[in-house]
Design an enzyme around this catalytic site. Sequence first.
Site, PDB file in Angstrom:
ATOM      1  N   LYS A 267     -23.744 -40.058  61.221  1.00 18.17           N
ATOM      2  CA  LYS A 267     -24.198 -40.318  59.937  1.00 18.17           C
ATOM      3  C   LYS A 267     -22.709 -41.303  59.313  1.00 18.17           C
ATOM      4  O   LYS A 267     -23.311 -42.203  58.257  1.00 18.17           O
ATOM      5  CB  LYS A 267     -23.700 -38.976  58.941  1.00 18.17           C
ATOM      6  CG  LYS A 267     -22.148 -38.476  59.275  1.00 18.17           C
ATOM      7  CD  LYS A 267     -21.971 -37.029  58.601  1.00 18.17           C
ATOM      8  CE  LYS A 267     -20.198 -36.865  59.117  1.00 18.17           C
ATOM      9  NZ  LYS A 267     -20.033 -35.697  57.847  1.00 18.17           N
TER      10      LYS A 267
ATOM     11  N   ARG B 102     -14.384 -24.939  54.034  1.00 14.84           N
ATOM     12  CA  ARG B 102     -15.250 -25.376  54.231  1.00 14.84           C
ATOM     13  C   ARG B 102     -16.362 -24.696  54.874  1.00 14.84           C
ATOM     14  O   ARG B 102     -16.189 -23.323  54.528  1.00 14.84           O
ATOM     15  CB  ARG B 102     -15.443 -26.724  54.571  1.00 14.84           C
ATOM     16  CG  ARG B 102     -17.051 -27.709  54.508  1.00 14.84           C
ATOM     17  CD  ARG B 102     -16.476 -28.977  54.255  1.00 14.84           C
ATOM     18  NE  ARG B 102     -17.372 -28.785  55.622  1.00 14.84           N
ATOM     19  CZ  ARG B 102     -17.696 -30.618  56.894  1.00 14.84           C
ATOM     20  NH1 ARG B 102     -17.313 -31.167  56.140  1.00 14.84           N
ATOM     21  NH2 ARG B 102     -18.737 -29.800  57.798  1.00 14.84           N
TER      22      ARG B 102
HETATM   23  C1  LIG Z   1     -18.425 -35.364  59.502  1.00 21.10           C
HETATM   24  C2  LIG Z   1     -18.639 -34.300  60.241  1.00 21.10           C
HETATM   25  C3  LIG Z   1     -18.009 -34.564  62.322  1.00 21.10           C
HETATM   26  C4  LIG Z   1     -17.385 -35.393  62.722  1.00 21.10           C
HETATM   27  O1  LIG Z   1     -16.561 -36.046  61.937  1.00 21.10           O
HETATM   28  P1  LIG Z   1     -15.195 -37.271  62.203  1.00 21.10           P
HETATM   29  O2  LIG Z   1     -13.932 -36.624  60.986  1.00 21.10           O
HETATM   30  O3  LIG Z   1     -16.085 -38.414  61.898  1.00 21.10           O
HETATM   31  O4  LIG Z   1     -15.375 -37.393  63.263  1.00 21.10           O
HETATM   32  C5  LIG Z   1     -18.694 -33.579  62.797  1.00 21.10           C
HETATM   33  N1  LIG Z   1     -18.278 -32.553  62.618  1.00 21.10           N
HETATM   34  C6  LIG Z   1     -19.118 -32.337  60.837  1.00 21.10           C
HETATM   35  C7  LIG Z   1     -19.430 -30.899  60.612  1.00 21.10           C
HETATM   36  C8  LIG Z   1     -19.076 -33.232  60.666  1.00 21.10           C
HETATM   37  O5  LIG Z   1     -19.530 -32.893  59.054  1.00 21.10           O
END
Ligand SMILES: *Cc1c(COP(=O)(O)O)cnc(C)c1O
Length: 370
Positions: free
Chosen positions: A46, A140
């Site tokens: 993302k 969350r």
């Molecule tokens: C964005 C996201 C990640 C990745 O997190 P980073 O800190 O970029 O490694 C992992 N798990 C979920 C649920 C996310 O939304």
Amino acid sequence: MKELGNKAEAVRYPLLVIDTEKLNQNLETLAARIHGAACSLMIVTKGFCADPHIVALLLGSSAVDYLADSRIQNIQTYAGRGKETVLLRLPQVCEIPEVVRWADISFNSEMETIRLLNEEALKQHKIHRIVLMIDLGDLREGIFFKEEATIFDTLEAIQALSNIRLAGIGTNLTCYGAIIPKKDNLSVLSALAERIESQYHLKLAIVSGGNSSSYYLIEKGELPKGINNLRLGESFVLGGETAFQSPIKGASTDAVILEAQIVELKIKPSMPIGEIGMDAFGKRPVYEDRGLRKRAILAIGRQDIDSEGITALNPRIRVLGASSDHLLLDVTESEIPYQVGDIIPFTMNYSAFLRAFTSPYIGRRYIEPQ
Ligand SMILES: *Cc1c(COP(=O)(O)O)cnc(C)c1O
């Protein structure tokens, strides 16, 4: 590294310069340590909006076990191309058909949504797999870890569905509540996984212990036994872990560089003249009088980046601030005789990085291995 203050070539700026060799090196470094700790590696796409060049690199690498994203539109671009796909954000009711079509696995916490996924999977003659999210205190997504009855009722309801399979459980930390993953909170997840496996006589393919903020536990050898997956986005692209913001050994923090062009270069006072009101974003700015300064204006702004999250490679440049379309720099201390048209390179934090990849006004150039 690019020389500071290079002359503009015949390309459009601003520009993201993406070094695929460095990204590959980051991937190899992370994969060796993740796999070495008996974990599978889920790379999160993302942050770079599933950029097709970066995705191609990931699809071609045996180091990647899953490709994941929070947006189903991004997953659609690489579904069915050889990696298992995972939707990280809880599915919206309005996107259930796309989720079943493009994602092999989705993260869930609501039984209503899981039932809708089941009905849709039945229609599409598919088995959809889910990871049940557990909230360990970050507040969350996920079922709160203390509500054990709800967790086990949900697990039983899931197992009664014809077209849904439980792929595993997972948690997310350091997002809303900024809670640091530790041996004690992640052990709650691994203990829960163990109980589920023995109670239902099954093996959970995924016990997902978090994002880039959990990575440091692997380096310290403190990831609880039983956690068998991490989901990494930021650490892959920016080469740093995120619990304490330290760079990762063997990874590059400059695999992606932002370049922007100087459109004005003048010596001006450091205090604006006249009565100070609100800036373009409704804030009342505070200025420090540093006398006459050499200021550069770059053609990039808050519509494209988070100006507080960028750092010039030239340590003598100070970022003063930005409006929607203009970035202001103080270049007085620089030894380089900058001119209008020169290009200034920056590294970015995750916030600036996200916005830069989302901006349609920023071009991309890829440095491929020779
Ligand atoms: C964005 C996201 C990640 C990745 O997190 P980073 O800190 O970029 O490694 C992992 N798990 C979920 C649920 C996310 O939304």
